[in-house]
Design a protein around this motif. Structure first.
Motif, PDB file in Angstrom:
ATOM      1  N   THR A 147       0.874  -1.172   0.000  1.00  0.00           N
ATOM      2  CA  THR A 147       0.000   0.000   0.000  1.00  0.00           C
ATOM      3  C   THR A 147       0.905   1.214   0.000  1.00  0.00           C
ATOM      4  O   THR A 147       1.938   1.245   0.676  1.00  0.00           O
ATOM      5  CB  THR A 147      -0.947   0.039   1.217  1.00  0.00           C
ATOM      6  OG1 THR A 147      -0.173   0.031   2.414  1.00  0.00           O
ATOM      7  CG2 THR A 147      -1.905  -1.135   1.200  1.00  0.00           C
ATOM      8  N   VAL A 154      -3.288   3.594  -1.952  1.00  0.00           N
ATOM      9  CA  VAL A 154      -3.445   2.753  -3.131  1.00  0.00           C
ATOM     10  C   VAL A 154      -2.726   1.428  -2.898  1.00  0.00           C
ATOM     11  O   VAL A 154      -1.565   1.413  -2.499  1.00  0.00           O
ATOM     12  CB  VAL A 154      -2.876   3.450  -4.391  1.00  0.00           C
ATOM     13  CG1 VAL A 154      -3.045   2.562  -5.607  1.00  0.00           C
ATOM     14  CG2 VAL A 154      -3.553   4.794  -4.610  1.00  0.00           C
ATOM     15  N   SER A 155      -3.438   0.329  -3.130  1.00  0.00           N
ATOM     16  CA  SER A 155      -2.824  -0.999  -3.084  1.00  0.00           C
ATOM     17  C   SER A 155      -2.258  -1.311  -4.457  1.00  0.00           C
ATOM     18  O   SER A 155      -2.895  -1.035  -5.473  1.00  0.00           O
ATOM     19  CB  SER A 155      -3.856  -2.067  -2.709  1.00  0.00           C
ATOM     20  OG  SER A 155      -4.222  -1.949  -1.365  1.00  0.00           O
ATOM     21  N   HIS A 156      -1.047  -1.877  -4.466  1.00  0.00           N
ATOM     22  CA  HIS A 156      -0.404  -2.278  -5.717  1.00  0.00           C
ATOM     23  C   HIS A 156       0.040  -3.726  -5.637  1.00  0.00           C
ATOM     24  O   HIS A 156       0.498  -4.168  -4.582  1.00  0.00           O
ATOM     25  CB  HIS A 156       0.874  -1.461  -5.977  1.00  0.00           C
ATOM     26  CG  HIS A 156       0.645  -0.036  -6.301  1.00  0.00           C
ATOM     27  ND1 HIS A 156       0.952   0.968  -5.425  1.00  0.00           N
ATOM     28  CD2 HIS A 156       0.137   0.562  -7.400  1.00  0.00           C
ATOM     29  CE1 HIS A 156       0.656   2.132  -5.974  1.00  0.00           C
ATOM     30  NE2 HIS A 156       0.150   1.914  -7.171  1.00  0.00           N
ATOM     31  N   ILE A 176       3.479  -2.461 -12.699  1.00  0.00           N
ATOM     32  CA  ILE A 176       2.292  -2.529 -11.842  1.00  0.00           C
ATOM     33  C   ILE A 176       1.239  -3.364 -12.560  1.00  0.00           C
ATOM     34  O   ILE A 176       0.832  -3.056 -13.677  1.00  0.00           O
ATOM     35  CB  ILE A 176       1.762  -1.126 -11.506  1.00  0.00           C
ATOM     36  CG1 ILE A 176       2.813  -0.371 -10.683  1.00  0.00           C
ATOM     37  CG2 ILE A 176       0.442  -1.220 -10.754  1.00  0.00           C
ATOM     38  CD1 ILE A 176       2.453   1.053 -10.357  1.00  0.00           C
ATOM     39  N   ARG A 179      -3.833  -2.071  -9.456  1.00  0.00           N
ATOM     40  CA  ARG A 179      -3.846  -0.858  -8.628  1.00  0.00           C
ATOM     41  C   ARG A 179      -5.278  -0.667  -8.139  1.00  0.00           C
ATOM     42  O   ARG A 179      -6.209  -0.639  -8.952  1.00  0.00           O
ATOM     43  CB  ARG A 179      -3.405   0.333  -9.450  1.00  0.00           C
ATOM     44  CG  ARG A 179      -3.367   1.647  -8.721  1.00  0.00           C
ATOM     45  CD  ARG A 179      -3.118   2.819  -9.674  1.00  0.00           C
ATOM     46  NE  ARG A 179      -2.194   2.497 -10.732  1.00  0.00           N
ATOM     47  CZ  ARG A 179      -0.979   3.007 -10.870  1.00  0.00           C
ATOM     48  NH1 ARG A 179      -0.540   3.867 -10.000  1.00  0.00           N
ATOM     49  NH2 ARG A 179      -0.213   2.673 -11.879  1.00  0.00           N
ATOM     50  N   ASN A 181      -7.589   1.742  -5.384  1.00  0.00           N
ATOM     51  CA  ASN A 181      -7.707   2.801  -4.386  1.00  0.00           C
ATOM     52  C   ASN A 181      -8.363   2.226  -3.137  1.00  0.00           C
ATOM     53  O   ASN A 181      -9.314   1.449  -3.220  1.00  0.00           O
ATOM     54  CB  ASN A 181      -8.552   3.959  -4.914  1.00  0.00           C
ATOM     55  CG  ASN A 181      -7.814   4.772  -5.947  1.00  0.00           C
ATOM     56  OD1 ASN A 181      -6.615   4.618  -6.149  1.00  0.00           O
ATOM     57  ND2 ASN A 181      -8.532   5.640  -6.627  1.00  0.00           N
TER      58      ASN A 181
END
Length: 192
Positions: A147, A154-156, A176, A179, A181
């Motif tokens: 995060t 944002v989680s990636h 990435i 992604r 939010n």
């Protein structure tokens, strides 16, 4: 004419009888259609799956914990794993953004930094998951779940590659893959 009147009277009587309902009538039975049934009518006897007898003594005395790698400490560790086909070293993820690596020996006293990431470790965020590509030994690909940022967090999930020599991860160049939010500080998941 009398025949028509008689038929009309019989028809009206039949309709009136069909529409009749009284609170004195028994409730209607909704019988299921014929066919196979599911479930059990009674609990079956079970004589073969029986828990062992409880051992004597106080609760907790039959389990002993032993610290492995006693010379190492980590900051908020969330995962510990090995690369496929390589049991010579361990990787530990720290929620605060570091992936540490160390030799798989009982007396090991140092863990080096495999990756240092900028993450948002607030709440349930941070460096949360890691997975090695099945062909990691030949392609050096690693997937990390993090995060980052704030407002929004944002989680990636991203793919990284090891630097030449394989001792560290190239954290500048990443692909990435996902992604998301995150509107709240909790429920980030993260294990991959």
């Amino acid at each position: 004419m009398r025949t028509i009147a008689r038929l009309t009277l019989i028809g009206c009587s039949a309709l009136a009888g069909a529409c009749h309902h009284s609170s004195d009538d028994p409730p209607a039975q909704n019988n299921p259609p014929p066919g196979p049934t599911a479930g059990l009518d009674a609990r079956p006897s079970n004589l073969t799956c029986v828990a062992p007898a409880k051992s004597g003594g106080n609760a907790g005395t039959t389990i002993a914990l032993q610290r492995v790698f006693p010379n190492l400490t980590f900051t908020q560790p969330v995962a510990m794993l090995q690369a496929p086909g390589d049991n010579s070293r361990w990787f530990v993820l720290e929620k605060t953004g570091a992936a540490r690596v160390f030799a798989n020996t009982a007396n090991v006293s140092t863990a080096s930094t495999f990756a240092a990431l900028t993450v948002n470790p607030d709440g349930e965020g941070g460096l949360l998951g890691m997975a090695f590509h099945p062909s990691f030994a030949s392609n050096g690909q690693v997937f990390l779940s993090t995060t980052e940022g704030s407002n929004p967090i944002v989680s990636h999930i991203a793919r990284y590659r090891v630097n030449p020599g394989g001792a560290t991860l190239d954290t500048v160049n990443r692909d990435i893959l996902l992604r998301v939010n995150q509107p709240f500080n909790n429920h980030k998941g993260g294990n991959i």
